[in-house]
Structures are given as structure tokens and as C-alpha cells.
Design a protein around this motif. Structure first.
Motif, PDB file in Angstrom:
ATOM      1  N   LEU A   1       8.025 -19.852   3.439  1.00 36.96           N
ATOM      2  CA  LEU A   1       8.501 -19.203   4.666  1.00 36.96           C
ATOM      3  C   LEU A   1       7.347 -18.595   5.457  1.00 36.96           C
ATOM      4  O   LEU A   1       7.239 -18.774   6.671  1.00 36.96           O
ATOM      5  N   ARG A   2       6.505 -17.858   4.755  1.00 38.46           N
ATOM      6  CA  ARG A   2       5.393 -17.172   5.434  1.00 38.46           C
ATOM      7  C   ARG A   2       4.382 -18.148   6.014  1.00 38.46           C
ATOM      8  O   ARG A   2       3.900 -17.985   7.130  1.00 38.46           O
TER       9      ARG A   2
ATOM     10  N   ILE B   1      15.881 -20.654   2.977  1.00 37.52           N
ATOM     11  CA  ILE B   1      16.991 -19.719   2.829  1.00 37.52           C
ATOM     12  C   ILE B   1      18.120 -20.352   2.036  1.00 37.52           C
ATOM     13  O   ILE B   1      18.752 -19.718   1.190  1.00 37.52           O
TER      14      ILE B   1
ATOM     15  N   ILE C   1      17.095 -20.116  -1.576  1.00 35.78           N
ATOM     16  CA  ILE C   1      17.249 -18.767  -2.133  1.00 35.78           C
ATOM     17  C   ILE C   1      18.727 -18.484  -2.409  1.00 35.78           C
ATOM     18  O   ILE C   1      19.089 -17.944  -3.456  1.00 35.78           O
TER      19      ILE C   1
ATOM     20  N   ILE D   1       9.182 -17.746  -0.808  1.00 35.09           N
ATOM     21  CA  ILE D   1       8.739 -16.780   0.202  1.00 35.09           C
ATOM     22  C   ILE D   1       7.422 -17.240   0.830  1.00 35.09           C
ATOM     23  O   ILE D   1       7.206 -17.138   2.039  1.00 35.09           O
TER      24      ILE D   1
END
Lengths: 234, 234
Positions: B88-89, B68, B71, B85
Motif C-alpha cells: 500500500l505504502r 484492502i 487484509i 501495508i
């Protein structure tokens, strides 16, 4: 989703909140209906739950995309950043709740025609009622950013766990009494476990509400009875 | 975690990759050891797995925070955004895999002293081997950004599901043969289900690898045998 240009961080956040509210409402509906389908052996209702779960998945993807777009565009900090992270986390928990409701519904479809004395499913209804009440309560706590209610939900998770543990034993007893119960009760064990896990996700959401309001984590110690938790695994 | 100032997006990404590799390695270890503890009834090993799972949770939080922050600071787009992303996943899936391994380990602790003919756990070892191979393969596919291997893992998930379904029936048979098996086999049912779910998360990771490389989602149709999936619920 219609692509719309937002004019400020607050608009982004309101759009996220609306989607989360929609997702939460849908989750409540599916959890309630999946258990209703189980108790009433309502196959068409179970099939509708399975179908509706796709909407929950779609909403989760939309919330993930919007959250990340918001972080990238607005570079929010402090409480604003917490709000966006919270939306991401809650959407994740709700997606898993939807999945668990769908799994119960799938078992209802699978159980069609199998030997199933109605009394066996009674204990499942009880734990489901408590869990659904917890879910409604925590979503309400989120809407109101009400930390106190969130902590209440968090503290109550132990009750769901205790109910689950006693239901687990009850179902094993039915299995031992009559081998013809074994297949059905094995499915009920999983349904009960799924409901208990829905309760865990409600507890996760409570932790997220606490985090949004306070910027700190609730203690790491979940309100589980240690022994029971050790005894029954997860 | 030591706080270090990164000089570019690539440095951020490398730091994320390192943490993910550490997390993946730890997950492989815990999945393998939880099943080993189950087969050998090794309570101390099970307790170590439960303890180690905290490190996985900590790593997931760190990866979430770093992603985060990246980003917000870099506002990456296209492939760069997909990379973050994906981290994160995948961290999310690995955290759940760690949880599932921990749950197996908790059941091992709970089963201490219970009646348990060794043959009963045999089928669990088999499905665990296949699942662990899938996990290793998909983590390797991620490291190499190898879409072809990811799709192979994705296609193979049906094998795990089929094994799980046959194991489910086998365990019900043991329960029907001898009521003294019921308690132990009920726990084994959950262990088997946990392993099958680890396989699902490996499949999720395969989808994420595909998404990183192609910028598009793998088809929504999971490689499950429809009937079996409908029959056994999730």
C-alpha cells in the motif's frame, strides 16, 4: 495512543472519526499559522508550526494502524468498508497538507533577514485565505457526510489554480523589475505552489467525501482550466 | 484488471508484487523520459509521459483495492500484515513519483517556444541521473527484500538534497544575470524541486523496505543536511 478495546465496528469508526477531526483541526491551524508567519515574518511562530507537524504525522500513523486493524478484525463491506478506506485516504491527504504547511514555515525561517518588500507577499495571503476556506469547508462536508458541499469545494479548486497562475506571473514580474527580489520571490513561488497543492488535497478530500456517500468516484476531470494547467505544470 | 480468485495469502501477495513491479518499472520509465523530454525539448515525448501517468494511477487504485481485500479476507498478522501495508505504502509513493514526472512533462509542454539556453537545463540532468539511480536501486532492494541496500539508498538522499540546493542557487544566478532567463528558470526551479521530491519518495520506499524486513521503523532523522534543509524549505 492508549490502547483500548473496542466493542463494535461503530466504536472503531467513532474513534477513527475523532482522530480525523483532531488531525483536520490541527491542519487548519498550521496552514493558517504558516502563512501568518510568512506575512508577519514571525520566526518563532514558524518554528512552532514545524514542531507541530510531528503531531500530524503521529496522528496519521495512528489512523493508518487503526484502519487496518479494523479492516482485519471486522472485514467490513459496502458503506462500512468505504468509511474506513475514506479515513485512510483523508488522513493521507491531511498528512501531506501538514507537510506543505511545514515547508512554508521552513522557508520563513530560511528567509529571515533577506530583502523582502511586504507587498510581495500580499498575493500569497490572498490565495492562502481562499485555500484555507476550502479546507475548512471540505472538512465540514466530511463531518456531515454532505456530498453537495463536497462537490462545491471540488468545483472551486479552479479558482485557486487561476489565482496561483496569476500570482506566478506577478512574482516573475517582480523578479524582472529588480534582481534583488529574485531570491525572495523564488521562495514565494514555492510557498504559493505549496498553497495551491494544499488546495489540491482539499479537492482530493472532496472526492473522498463523494465516494463515501455515493460509493462511486467523482468524474476524473478535475475542475482545472486546461490551458493554465498545461502552462504552469502541476 | 481481470478478476481472478486467489487460493491463498501467498497468491494474493504475489499478485500484489507483480503489480508493484509493473508500477515501479513504469515510474522509472516516466521519470527518465520526462527529464529527457526537458533536456531535448521533446514535446511529443512529454505528451506521452502525461498520457502514461494514467496507467500509474490505475495501478495504484488496483493495488489499494487488492491490499484492502487481502487484509479483510485473510486478516494477516506480523510479517504478512507488514507485506500488505508495505505494498500500500509503496504504491502510494510510486503514484506520487508518477505525478511528479507528469508535472515535469507538463512544464516541458508549457515551455515550448520559450527562450531557453541549453546549458541552463544541464544541472537538472545531473540531479535527475542520481535520482533515477536511487529509484532503481530502492525498487531492486524491495524486490530482494534487501535491507542493507535500502539503508544505502536512505543514506544517499542527502546527496540529492545537496545537489538540489546548489542547483537552486545556480538557477537564481542565471536569473540575476539576464532577466530573459527568469521565466524559463522559474520552471526549471520547479522541475528540479520535483526531482528532489522524487528522491524523497525513493527514501520513503527505502524506509518501507526496512520496515518490512525488520518490523521496525528506520530512525526518524532523515539524512538531510539540517542547515540546507532549513534554508531551502522542504
Amino acid at each position: 495512543m492508549t490502547e483500548h478495546i473496542v466493542s463494535s465496528f461503530d466504536d472503531d469508526l467513532n474513534a477513527l472519526s475523532d482522530k480525523l477531526a483532531e488531525m483536520g483541526g490541527l491542519c487548519e491551524k498550521l496552514v493558517g499559522e504558516s502563512v501568518e508567519a510568512l506575512i508577519k515574518r514571525d520566526i518563532p511562530l514558524a518554528r512552532r508550526v514545524i514542531e507541530w507537524d510531528r503531531s500530524i504525522d503521529r496522528l496519521q500513523h495512528e489512523i493508518e494502524e487503526s484502519s487496518i486493524r479494523t479492516i482485519a478484525r471486522r472485514a467490513p463491506v459496502a458503506i462500512d468498508l468505504r468509511e474506513v478506506i475514506a479515513a485512510l485516504r483523508i488522513a493521507n491527504d491531511l498528512e501531506r497538507i501538514g507537510d506543505l504547511a511545514k515547508n512554508i514555515a521552513k522557508r520563513v525561517v530560511a528567509l529571515d533577514g533577506q530583502f523582502q518588500p511586504p507587498k510581495l507577499a500580499g498575493g500569497v495571503a490572498h490565495i492562502a485565505d481562499l485555500t484555507l476556506a476550502q479546507l475548512k469547508e471540505v472538512l465540514d462536508a466530511y463531518t456531515r457526510r454532505d456530498e453537495t458541499r463536497a462537490v462545491e469545494v471540488w468545483n472551486k479548486d479552479g479558482e485557486i489554480d487561476a489565482l496561483y497562475n496569476s500570482l506566478f506571473r506577478e512574482l516573475l514580474t517582480y523578479m524582472m523589475e529588480d534582481p534583488r527580489n529574485i531570491g525572495f520571490c523564488a521562495h514565494l513561488l514555492f510557498c504559493a505552489k505549496n498553497i495551491e497543492r494544499i488546495g489540491d488535497h482539499a479537492t482530493n478530500i472532496a472526492e473522498t467525501v463523494y465516494y463515501v456517500v455515493n460509493g462511486a468516484a467523482l468524474t476524473d476531470d478535475r475542475p482545472k482550466a486546461d490551458l493554465m494547467s498545461a502552462e504552469l505544470g502541476d
